[in-house]
Write a protein that holds these residues in place. Sequence first.
Motif, PDB file in Angstrom:
ATOM      1  N   GLY A 137       0.802  -1.218   0.000  1.00  0.00           N
ATOM      2  CA  GLY A 137       0.000   0.000   0.000  1.00  0.00           C
ATOM      3  C   GLY A 137       0.833   1.264   0.000  1.00  0.00           C
ATOM      4  N   VAL A 138       1.786   1.351   0.922  1.00  0.00           N
ATOM      5  CA  VAL A 138       2.583   2.577   1.045  1.00  0.00           C
ATOM      6  C   VAL A 138       3.478   2.804  -0.179  1.00  0.00           C
ATOM      7  CG1 VAL A 138       4.353   3.760   2.397  1.00  0.00           C
ATOM      8  CG2 VAL A 138       2.469   2.597   3.556  1.00  0.00           C
ATOM      9  N   PRO A 139       4.247   1.792  -0.649  1.00  0.00           N
ATOM     10  CA  PRO A 139       5.065   2.043  -1.855  1.00  0.00           C
ATOM     11  C   PRO A 139       4.239   2.415  -3.081  1.00  0.00           C
ATOM     12  CG  PRO A 139       5.810   0.068  -0.720  1.00  0.00           C
ATOM     13  CD  PRO A 139       4.519   0.461  -0.091  1.00  0.00           C
ATOM     14  N   ILE A 140       3.130   1.693  -3.312  1.00  0.00           N
ATOM     15  CA  ILE A 140       2.299   1.995  -4.484  1.00  0.00           C
ATOM     16  C   ILE A 140       1.672   3.376  -4.341  1.00  0.00           C
ATOM     17  CG2 ILE A 140       0.212   1.332  -5.733  1.00  0.00           C
ATOM     18  CD1 ILE A 140       0.920  -1.590  -5.077  1.00  0.00           C
ATOM     19  N   GLY A 141       1.181   3.671  -3.140  1.00  0.00           N
ATOM     20  CA  GLY A 141       0.594   4.990  -2.898  1.00  0.00           C
ATOM     21  C   GLY A 141       1.605   6.102  -3.061  1.00  0.00           C
ATOM     22  N   THR A 142       2.837   5.856  -2.654  1.00  0.00           N
ATOM     23  CA  THR A 142       3.895   6.852  -2.806  1.00  0.00           C
ATOM     24  C   THR A 142       4.196   7.114  -4.277  1.00  0.00           C
ATOM     25  OG1 THR A 142       4.900   6.246  -0.683  1.00  0.00           O
ATOM     26  CG2 THR A 142       6.298   7.393  -2.270  1.00  0.00           C
ATOM     27  N   LEU A 143       4.293   6.043  -5.057  1.00  0.00           N
ATOM     28  CA  LEU A 143       4.546   6.211  -6.492  1.00  0.00           C
ATOM     29  C   LEU A 143       3.427   7.008  -7.165  1.00  0.00           C
ATOM     30  CD1 LEU A 143       5.866   2.644  -7.425  1.00  0.00           C
ATOM     31  CD2 LEU A 143       7.192   4.779  -7.341  1.00  0.00           C
ATOM     32  N   ILE A 144       2.186   6.690  -6.806  1.00  0.00           N
ATOM     33  CA  ILE A 144       1.042   7.408  -7.383  1.00  0.00           C
ATOM     34  C   ILE A 144       1.074   8.873  -6.960  1.00  0.00           C
ATOM     35  CG2 ILE A 144      -1.478   7.619  -7.277  1.00  0.00           C
ATOM     36  CD1 ILE A 144      -1.618   4.577  -7.144  1.00  0.00           C
ATOM     37  N   GLY A 145       1.384   9.116  -5.671  1.00  0.00           N
ATOM     38  CA  GLY A 145       1.410  10.486  -5.176  1.00  0.00           C
ATOM     39  C   GLY A 145       2.523  11.317  -5.777  1.00  0.00           C
ATOM     40  N   GLN A 146       3.689  10.713  -5.981  1.00  0.00           N
ATOM     41  CA  GLN A 146       4.806  11.445  -6.561  1.00  0.00           C
ATOM     42  C   GLN A 146       4.579  11.743  -8.037  1.00  0.00           C
ATOM     43  OE1 GLN A 146       8.092   8.894  -5.510  1.00  0.00           O
ATOM     44  NE2 GLN A 146       8.360   9.842  -3.500  1.00  0.00           N
ATOM     45  N   ALA A 147       3.822  10.877  -8.697  1.00  0.00           N
ATOM     46  CA  ALA A 147       3.571  11.072 -10.129  1.00  0.00           C
ATOM     47  C   ALA A 147       2.390  12.009 -10.392  1.00  0.00           C
ATOM     48  CB  ALA A 147       3.307   9.725 -10.800  1.00  0.00           C
ATOM     49  N   ASN A 148       1.389  12.001  -9.482  1.00  0.00           N
ATOM     50  CA  ASN A 148       0.147  12.731  -9.741  1.00  0.00           C
ATOM     51  C   ASN A 148      -0.215  13.725  -8.646  1.00  0.00           C
ATOM     52  OD1 ASN A 148      -0.868  11.032 -12.172  1.00  0.00           O
ATOM     53  ND2 ASN A 148      -0.429   9.496 -10.609  1.00  0.00           N
ATOM     54  N   GLY A 149       0.687  13.964  -7.707  1.00  0.00           N
ATOM     55  CA  GLY A 149       0.374  14.859  -6.594  1.00  0.00           C
ATOM     56  C   GLY A 149      -0.046  14.066  -5.370  1.00  0.00           C
ATOM     57  N   TRP A 150       0.283  14.606  -4.192  1.00  0.00           N
ATOM     58  CA  TRP A 150       0.056  13.844  -2.954  1.00  0.00           C
ATOM     59  C   TRP A 150      -1.409  13.534  -2.708  1.00  0.00           C
ATOM     60  CZ3 TRP A 150      -2.972  15.859   0.950  1.00  0.00           C
ATOM     61  CH2 TRP A 150      -3.196  17.239   0.947  1.00  0.00           C
ATOM     62  N   ARG A 151      -2.302  14.356  -3.244  1.00  0.00           N
ATOM     63  CA  ARG A 151      -3.730  14.105  -3.025  1.00  0.00           C
ATOM     64  C   ARG A 151      -4.179  12.797  -3.679  1.00  0.00           C
ATOM     65  NH1 ARG A 151      -5.563  18.966  -1.064  1.00  0.00           N
ATOM     66  NH2 ARG A 151      -4.150  20.712  -1.520  1.00  0.00           N
ATOM     67  N   ALA A 152      -3.508  12.419  -4.763  1.00  0.00           N
ATOM     68  CA  ALA A 152      -3.851  11.166  -5.439  1.00  0.00           C
ATOM     69  C   ALA A 152      -3.605   9.964  -4.533  1.00  0.00           C
ATOM     70  CB  ALA A 152      -3.036  11.034  -6.731  1.00  0.00           C
TER      71      ALA A 152
END
Length: 388
Positions: A137-152
Amino acid sequence: MLMLCAFAVATSEFIIIGVMPEVAGDLGVSLPTAGLLVTAYAVAVAVGGPVLTVVARNLPRRPLLVGLMALATGAAVLSALAQTYPLLMGARILGALAQGLFLSVASQVAIASVPEEKQTAAIAKVVNGIALSTVLGVPIGTLIGQANGWRASFVLVAALGLIGLIGVLVFCPKVDHEPEPTVRESISAFRKPAILLGLATTVLSFTGMITAFTYVSPTLREVTGFAPGWVTGVLLIYGLGTMAGSWIAGRVPPNRIARVLPFTITALGTVLLLHGLLMQTKVTSVLSLFLLGTSAFATGPLLHTFLMGQAGPASGLVASVNISAFNAAAALGPILGGAVITGGLGLGSVGLFAAVPTVVGIGVALVIAGHTRRRATAVAQPVLAGTT
């Protein structure tokens, strides 16, 4: 479904760590101030969980689970929409309160939904959701947040929470819930030596595990020599270890937990003692992380099931306090590891010092085993005498 829900709420707790610089920059606060979003969440879970467990002790379990998942999902949505630091802090605390009570109620529902011999396995599945949040959860969420903004990142958490909410509505059975004891009677459960010893074992064993795990990523890079891109993949091996540990825990009948606990904690302590040595090479580091996950998450469900069994009618409150004990370990672990590094002993020494509280935990687990054995003998003797 309960495992998925636990995965969602635990991901919500830690996901902000990976996007903290983005949060700080966007909301105009310093990194230490943004870090308080993690601290406040942990404090709210540790303190709010037991309090809300007492307040909600007589509410039906299934509707309460639905409400808590709706609250956790709503908190994730509010986090994604928050335009100011105070609003984000408020949303985080709201989610933390939902998580603290959810894990307690989910434990009760898991145990009530299966026969006695499968109770440990049911708890193991719920706990495994928490474990997987750290490696998926955390690694995938981090990748999504870094690519699309932390709100993602919080949109992802909200989506997971919504799926879990629908799953609870569709699959969760109606669980009979007997009236809980009074507050005074619930608190009196903590007079039992086995419960106090079990909570101490949670703090000791998981302080050691979290001390080592907190600094695993820099150790893999700076000591073992893995390139940054490989670290996430190696951590997936830890995730496989947590699943293996949960599977092992699920094979242990509740009446044998006290006998097995010293062995799983000894395995954890041994891995920590050898951690610095095993992290020197890539092959042995992978083995070390797998064994760390296996031994830790064989221990966690066993402790949780044991404590709930000892608590009787006060199982909900004791489960919540045990979750608070785990959060205490989560706070102490980074402090211990940080002191080792600040003291100039290096990343390779963290595991050795992490083993210290865990080794003490082995001693406490042995006391639990002896205490449980003496109680069983004392109960059996009058029965045998009456039969004679």
